[in-house]
Design an enzyme around this catalytic site. Structure first.
Site, PDB file in Angstrom:
ATOM      1  N   LYS A  35       0.824  -1.214   0.000  1.00  0.00           N
ATOM      2  CA  LYS A  35       0.000   0.000   0.000  1.00  0.00           C
ATOM      3  C   LYS A  35       0.860   1.267   0.000  1.00  0.00           C
ATOM      4  O   LYS A  35       0.632   2.186  -0.796  1.00  0.00           O
ATOM      5  CB  LYS A  35      -0.912  -0.016   1.224  1.00  0.00           C
ATOM      6  CG  LYS A  35      -1.577   1.315   1.555  1.00  0.00           C
ATOM      7  CD  LYS A  35      -2.417   1.222   2.802  1.00  0.00           C
ATOM      8  CE  LYS A  35      -1.587   1.002   4.036  1.00  0.00           C
ATOM      9  NZ  LYS A  35      -0.757   2.169   4.392  1.00  0.00           N
ATOM     10  N   THR A  36       1.835   1.313   0.893  1.00  0.00           N
ATOM     11  CA  THR A  36       2.676   2.511   1.011  1.00  0.00           C
ATOM     12  C   THR A  36       3.465   2.743  -0.270  1.00  0.00           C
ATOM     13  O   THR A  36       3.668   3.886  -0.694  1.00  0.00           O
ATOM     14  CB  THR A  36       3.639   2.374   2.206  1.00  0.00           C
ATOM     15  OG1 THR A  36       2.879   2.132   3.392  1.00  0.00           O
ATOM     16  CG2 THR A  36       4.466   3.631   2.389  1.00  0.00           C
ATOM     17  N   ASP A 227      -4.243   8.155   2.951  1.00  0.00           N
ATOM     18  CA  ASP A 227      -3.784   6.850   3.426  1.00  0.00           C
ATOM     19  C   ASP A 227      -4.752   6.322   4.478  1.00  0.00           C
ATOM     20  O   ASP A 227      -5.395   7.094   5.197  1.00  0.00           O
ATOM     21  CB  ASP A 227      -2.385   7.008   4.026  1.00  0.00           C
ATOM     22  CG  ASP A 227      -1.727   5.677   4.352  1.00  0.00           C
ATOM     23  OD1 ASP A 227      -2.178   4.647   3.828  1.00  0.00           O
ATOM     24  OD2 ASP A 227      -0.755   5.679   5.130  1.00  0.00           O
ATOM     25  N   GLU A 228      -4.870   5.003   4.590  1.00  0.00           N
ATOM     26  CA  GLU A 228      -5.712   4.351   5.611  1.00  0.00           C
ATOM     27  C   GLU A 228      -7.134   4.933   5.609  1.00  0.00           C
ATOM     28  O   GLU A 228      -7.673   5.298   6.655  1.00  0.00           O
ATOM     29  CB  GLU A 228      -5.080   4.503   7.006  1.00  0.00           C
ATOM     30  CG  GLU A 228      -3.675   3.966   7.141  1.00  0.00           C
ATOM     31  CD  GLU A 228      -3.592   2.443   7.170  1.00  0.00           C
ATOM     32  OE1 GLU A 228      -4.632   1.802   6.946  1.00  0.00           O
ATOM     33  OE2 GLU A 228      -2.498   1.904   7.404  1.00  0.00           O
ATOM     34  N   GLN A 258      -9.563  -4.200   7.265  1.00  0.00           N
ATOM     35  CA  GLN A 258      -8.749  -3.780   8.403  1.00  0.00           C
ATOM     36  C   GLN A 258      -9.334  -2.544   9.088  1.00  0.00           C
ATOM     37  O   GLN A 258      -8.611  -1.791   9.737  1.00  0.00           O
ATOM     38  CB  GLN A 258      -7.311  -3.515   7.958  1.00  0.00           C
ATOM     39  CG  GLN A 258      -6.619  -4.757   7.410  1.00  0.00           C
ATOM     40  CD  GLN A 258      -5.159  -4.522   7.096  1.00  0.00           C
ATOM     41  OE1 GLN A 258      -4.334  -4.275   7.973  1.00  0.00           O
ATOM     42  NE2 GLN A 258      -4.826  -4.592   5.815  1.00  0.00           N
ATOM     43  N   ARG A 616      -0.613 -10.257  10.615  1.00  0.00           N
ATOM     44  CA  ARG A 616       0.670  -9.704  11.087  1.00  0.00           C
ATOM     45  C   ARG A 616       1.774 -10.745  10.932  1.00  0.00           C
ATOM     46  O   ARG A 616       2.958 -10.405  10.953  1.00  0.00           O
ATOM     47  CB  ARG A 616       0.591  -9.321  12.583  1.00  0.00           C
ATOM     48  CG  ARG A 616      -0.413  -8.246  12.971  1.00  0.00           C
ATOM     49  CD  ARG A 616      -0.365  -7.021  12.098  1.00  0.00           C
ATOM     50  NE  ARG A 616      -1.328  -7.144  11.008  1.00  0.00           N
ATOM     51  CZ  ARG A 616      -1.280  -6.419   9.889  1.00  0.00           C
ATOM     52  NH1 ARG A 616      -0.299  -5.566   9.701  1.00  0.00           N
ATOM     53  NH2 ARG A 616      -2.195  -6.574   8.955  1.00  0.00           N
TER      54      ARG A 616
END
Length: 766
Positions: A35-36, A227-228, A258, A616
């Site tokens: 994503k980043t 973002d997010e 998420q 994770r």
């Protein structure tokens, strides 16, 4: 010609998301899908296309994320262009706008930003001025209500006019919350101050009231990136609509699977409805997971597909297949912690995994205690991420200060910490006079407290009575001849600490209750263990404090060794990754949390939270559940979490204990409509502390060996397999001692050897 060779580093899905710049777009980025990287490359791509840096607005949720993204952009373009980007958190970017436009909304540009502690202090003053009960209108509770209102863009006048809101406040026993909000709002304005929520509220108000100002910024920012996006609240969503009203060029990146922060105001609807709210919006899906093995990704997929409210996606991995998720079932929370520690030691000492690549994830902060104690016992270094060690939390320190003062009334630091906790109307001036009298007369503070008339303290009659009452309270505790656990219960009840926690229905109040309950759990375990191991003389509060001191005063492992196991809540783990992840406490009412069981939407968020926990893990993921936990003063039995049955069996190895013939629900669970009623019941009858008289049989080696004994009518011999309520399955390796003090040495599968006094030990012969 523009050099776009850097785009070759992207996979086809990532590149398509980066290259689309003609309108609004939603990038659904699955866990570990880069994503980043997509956000970073898209910003660099826009700069390569000729967008000026100051016309690109990139919004994040943390300063760290903004800083790292800017550094990555600089590596792709140049430092000058990267430094000129409008990139930062929602609050920092909107703060800049508000300082520039402050006059339009009645503020001066040098307004103060109140910290949460400032807000609580102001609310506390307002509550006092209005003559309201500060035990009901607690600053944190009211601040939470004000924050919820502001994030929903509800001003005080609208708050007061809403019958639904007023009914909600009345049911929460705070009917005047709206009036406090109104007073707080005006006082902040008078002080030329804004709190963090105001930075959103006033930005929206500025753009709504002054369309020309909104138009200026909507024209200035030619491309907006977020973002997010699944974590945005209602206010952030509405402001984004205002800022993109002209160019309609917005790219939001996130993952609906998420979305786990509704308790902070996040609205999953923002991401689910994006393509309906923005006309001609394009949807891109990043479905290749670079982080985890195929089994971990498969398990997470099989779980999250149970949710109804989601954007369909097919996350996959091209990494190795890896091991299935391993489910370990424990008899108790004590055995669960031992299982986890044993697995960590085995993997880190004999495998290729370092402690720093191991995480233990739990649903609530209170669960950390038992793992902290077990890790210390095993000599495994650890750190608490995003929170405090259990014994470092304020409420635990406060209670331990009570215990210290009871055991040692001359403990001045303990006295200062709790003489006005819970609030009993003893301010700093009064406490200062007590301390001064002690210093001037070269005596302890408690000497002054016990002889207030002798030391002629200059306080009024009401204050004198409050000091005497506190002194009597501590003295009454000191005179109790009961074990540490019983005295701990008494202190929490009689001091008012438990009542204060029970009155607070906020998230903080719930966490406080959980922590207090867990402290009592630890005290009960301490007393039981002392009795079972034949050390019944050491069950006093003083003995307990000595035990805790060895835990809480141990040198901080962070200063000695950076190679540490990480303990954290699942919420705190979002965005992180580890080679090996343990997800503990997988039981109904714990995970999923009891408060979510009656709401489909909340249950779906709990499932998303479990999804976050699983994803994770890079290489190995362990799940654990316990048959029993000591909670609220008694042993309670639990069903395994429903989420465990939702994972496809091909991705899960269920390591059921071989001797566990009985299913987990073999023992009925007591019905408890209110698990806190016991602590508010009448004061328990005082009874003398039981003592064990030292045996004249000498050491264990000198005690007679026994061939067999009866345990609850069942014959037990050396070699018998037994079950213990906390330690699980074990084998008896030795029986010795007189009939009335017989000891059994038992080698347990997960917790090692224990020497138990049979008259107290909870053993069942299998």
């Amino acid at each position: 010609m523009t050099d776009l060779g850097f785009l070759d580093n992207l996979n086809p899905s990532q590149r398509a998301a980066v290259e689309y710049v003609d309108g609004p777009s939603l990038v659904i980025a699955g866990a570990g899908s880069g994503k980043t990287m997509v956000l970073t490359y898209k910003i660099a791509y826009l700069l390569k296309l000729g967008f000026k840096p100051y016309t690109i607005l990139a919004l994040t949720f943390t300063n760290k994320a903004a800083r790292e993204m800017k550094e990555r952009v600089a590596q792709l373009v140049n430092i000058y262009e990267a430094s000129s980007l409008r990139m930062g958190t929602f609050h920092s970017i909107f703060n800049r706008i508000l300082r520039r436009e402050a006059g339009a909304i009645g503020f001066s540009p040098n307004y103060t930003i109140y910290q949460p502690s400032d807000s609580r202090s102001l609310v506390k003053s307002i509550v006092k001025e209005m003559g309201l009960d500060d035990k009901v209108y607690k600053p944190q509770v009211i601040c939470n209500r004000i924050s919820e209102a502001k994030n929903a863009l509800v001003f005080p006048n609208e708050y007061l006019a809403s019958q639904e809101i007023r009914r909600h406040d009345s049911s929460a026993n705070i009917p005047h919350a709206g009036e406090v909000y109104m007073a707080y709002f005006h006082r902040c304005h008078q002080a030329n101050a804004m709190d963090f929520d105001d930075l959103l509220l006033y930005t929206y108000f500025l753009f709504e009231k002054y369309p020309e100002i909104c138009s200026h910024y909507a024209h200035l920012f030619q491309f907006v990136l977020v973002d997010e996006y699944q974590d945005t609240n209602y206010a952030q969503h509405k402001i984004l609509g205002q800022l993109t009203s002209v160019n309609k060029k917005i790219c939001v990146v996130g993952d609906d699977a998420q979305s786990i922060y509704s308790f902070r105001g996040a609205k999953i609807e923002n991401i689910l409805r994006f393509t309906q709210e923005y006309e001609n919006a394009r949807l891109f899906k990043l479905e290749l997971n670079y982080r985890s093995t195929q089994n971990i990704v498969g398990a997470a997929n099989s779980l999250i597909k149970r949710n109804q409210r989601q954007i369909p996606k097919s996350i996959y991995s091209e990494n190795e297949k890896g091991r299935p998720l391993l489910l370990r079932r424990a008899y108790s929370d004590v055995e669960e912690a031992e299982i986890v520690c044993n697995e960590i030691q085995k993997s880190c000492r004999h495998g290729n995994i370092s402690y720093s690549q191991v995480a233990v994830l739990y649903r609530t902060n209170a669960q950390s205690r038992i793992f902290e104690e077990s890790l210390r016992k095993h000599g495994i270094p650890y750190r608490i991420y995003g929170g405090f060690s259990f014994y470092d939390q304020k409420v635990i320190k406060d209670v331990l200060a009570y215990f210290r003062l009871i055991v040692n009334p001359n403990d001045e630091e303990a006295f200062k910490r709790i003489v006005n906790y819970p609030t009993r109307g003893l301010g700093d001036v009064t406490i200062g006079k007590v301390l001064a009298a002690a210093s001037e007369n070269n005596v302890s503070v408690w000497e002054v407290m016990g002889n207030l008339a002798t030391y002629n303290l200059q306080v009024n009659a009401g204050t004198l009575k409050k000091l005497e009452s506190f002194c009597h309270l501590i003295s009454s505790f000191s005179q109790q001849q009961v074990d540490a656990y019983e005295l701990g219960q008494l202190v929490l009840k009689e001091s008012g600490i438990m009542a204060e926690a029970y009155r607070d229905n906020s998230v903080e109040g719930k966490e406080m209750r959980d922590n207090l309950s867990e402290l009592l759990n630890g005290m009960n375990s301490f007393v039981e263990m002392q009795r079972e191991t034949g050390d019944e003389e050491r069950i006093s509060l003083s003995d307990y404090l000595s035990e805790v001191a060895l835990l809480s005063d141990t040198d901080d492992p962070k200063t000695e060794n950076k190679d540490m196991v990480t303990l954290m809540t699942v919420h705190a783990s979002k965005g992180l990754e580890f080679d090996m992840v343990f997800i503990v406490g997988m039981e109904e009412e714990l995970f999923p949390n009891m408060q979510t069981l009656y709401s489909q939407q909340e249950l779906e968020e709990e499932r998303r939270l479990f999804y976050v926990a699983i994803t994770r893990a890079k290489k190995q993921c362990f799940l654990s559940c316990a048959k029993s936990r000591f909670r609220f003063g008694k042993v309670e039995f639990f069903q395994p979490s429903r989420f465990l049955t939702e994972i496809d069996r091909q991705y899960l190895q269920d390591d059921k204990p071989a001797a566990s013939a009985a299913p987990f629900d073999s023992r009925p669970k007591a019905s408890q409509p209110n698990k806190w009623q016991e602590l508010f019941a009448s004061r328990p009858a005082e009874k003398p502390m039981r003592r064990v008289v030292a045996s004249n049989h000498g050491s264990d080696e000198e005690e007679p060996r026994l061939d067999s004994v009866l345990i609850n009518g069942m014959r037990c011999t050396v070699g018998s397999r037994v079950e213990h309520a906390k330690f699980g399955i074990g084998e008896v390796v030795e029986l010795c001692g007189p009939a009335d003090a017989c000891k059994a040495t038992v080698r347990f599968r997960n917790v090692g050897e224990k020497k138990l006094l049979l008259k107290y030990a909870k053993l069942t012969v299998l």
